[in-house]
Design an enzyme around this catalytic site. Sequence first.
Site, PDB file in Angstrom:
ATOM      1  N   CYS A  32       0.867  -1.172   0.000  1.00  0.00           N
ATOM      2  CA  CYS A  32       0.000   0.000   0.000  1.00  0.00           C
ATOM      3  C   CYS A  32       0.907   1.227   0.000  1.00  0.00           C
ATOM      4  O   CYS A  32       2.011   1.178  -0.523  1.00  0.00           O
ATOM      5  CB  CYS A  32      -0.957  -0.022   1.182  1.00  0.00           C
ATOM      6  SG  CYS A  32      -0.147  -0.107   2.797  1.00  0.00           S
ATOM      7  N   MET A  33       0.488   2.317   0.611  1.00  0.00           N
ATOM      8  CA  MET A  33       1.258   3.557   0.525  1.00  0.00           C
ATOM      9  C   MET A  33       2.508   3.548   1.396  1.00  0.00           C
ATOM     10  O   MET A  33       3.460   4.279   1.133  1.00  0.00           O
ATOM     11  CB  MET A  33       0.370   4.748   0.887  1.00  0.00           C
ATOM     12  CG  MET A  33      -0.791   4.914  -0.078  1.00  0.00           C
ATOM     13  SD  MET A  33      -1.837   6.340   0.285  1.00  0.00           S
ATOM     14  CE  MET A  33      -0.774   7.666  -0.243  1.00  0.00           C
TER      15      MET A  33
END
Length: 481
Positions: A28-29
Amino acid sequence: MPRNYAEVSRAIVDALGGLNNIEAVTHCMTRLRFVVKDETQVDYPRLKAIDGVMGVVHNDTQCQVIIGNNVSQAFQALQAMGSPAASSTPVKRKITLKSIGAGILDALVGTMSPLIPAIIGGSMVKLLAMILDMAGVFEKGSSTLVILNVIGDGAFFFLPVMVAASAALKFKTNMSLAIAIAGVLVHPNFIDLMAKAAQGQAVEFAFIPVTAVKYTYTVIPALVMTWILSHIERGVDRITPAVTKNFLKPMLIVLIAAPIAIVLIGPIGIWIGSGISALVYTVHGYLGWLSVAIMGAIWPLLVMTGMHRVFTPTIIQTIAETGKEGMVMPSEIGANLSLGGSSLAVAFRTKNRELRQTALAAAASAIVAGISEPALYGVAVRLKRPLVACLISGFICGAVAGIGGLASHSMASPGLFTSVQFFDPTNPMSIVWVGAVMVLSVVLSFVLTLLLGFEDIPETDATTTAQPAAVPERVNAINSH
């Protein structure tokens, strides 16, 4: 000094038991998300000690390794080592209530995390169009504003298709078939048919009534549909002769999966999503600003467990239906910026040069961009007392945001650059409230962190691992100096 993420990734894989013990990996981020085959082969102390790893969250076979804003570089290095997800066979696991819950959460988070950049990008473009419209830069209804809104709306309108593609990777099924079936749900003719059904016109498929459902902006139907597709594909593959697989297998899969999605899975998915949203905002309706305060206090804890992504479909659906979201997103202002303010306090008080650099970078990430995980794992969780300061500050600032009636028109992570998403064109005072909450978050968490103090990390811990760790130095409360 830039890190060598090839070395970091190799160290992570070794601590996880090698490539053969990794069933799948996504990111993810800020996190690398691993699914491991045998958790007993994972060396968690070694994994947490790797330079470049900010923290580790694990549950059953799920292992999340927090890297920070440069997670994409670590993921690219992992891909260069070989893709475990592409060559591994799923491992059969014992079915328990705990494993079912963990599986549902993993499916939701694993599917939605890769889509967050597109959703945030679309949200901010729509926000830009709104600001340009408010400022009168273009005439009302101008083609430029229409096109900007279409650009921003693309990720939301075709969200079922994006979810299907992401879920196909997660469930290891044919992506093109998943996209094709999800495409049916947003096909113009099908949308028109559903509109007629909503007006009372009878719609059937093979004498089976079809429920009127609007699928654009939805997540759960496409996610569940793709999971079902993965099982249908394996079943059809077993029963079709080899000579007919090129044409008969895909035809049967589509003919089985698409009607199931339209008649059964779609409506159930919509009911589930609507039920979750209704529950969340019923709580908001009863508790009002207190619900925002509570969410602001527990948000860092939700991020630590990965549970914060559970709210993504709810936020998307609420913004799509009402144009704004007034519980989860406002609570993140205080939570994110409090982590930034607390990190600034640590940078101000620590005598450890490396910790100071880490804290300053984490503070900038949280305050400016709203990316709070470097501050959460690199500073708050690591030193413990700053986390307590952030929870207290998050509660107070969440209460202020709730009392001010703040609501977000987008779902970008709240920070300085994304604060415009909380500006209400009909209420100029919303700008004042947003500014007040942001300033209060940074100042309050900064002061609370200094008051509570923290155990400083000696320089020797950061520069050598061969010697025993020195006794931590107590950084006293500000009023004791």
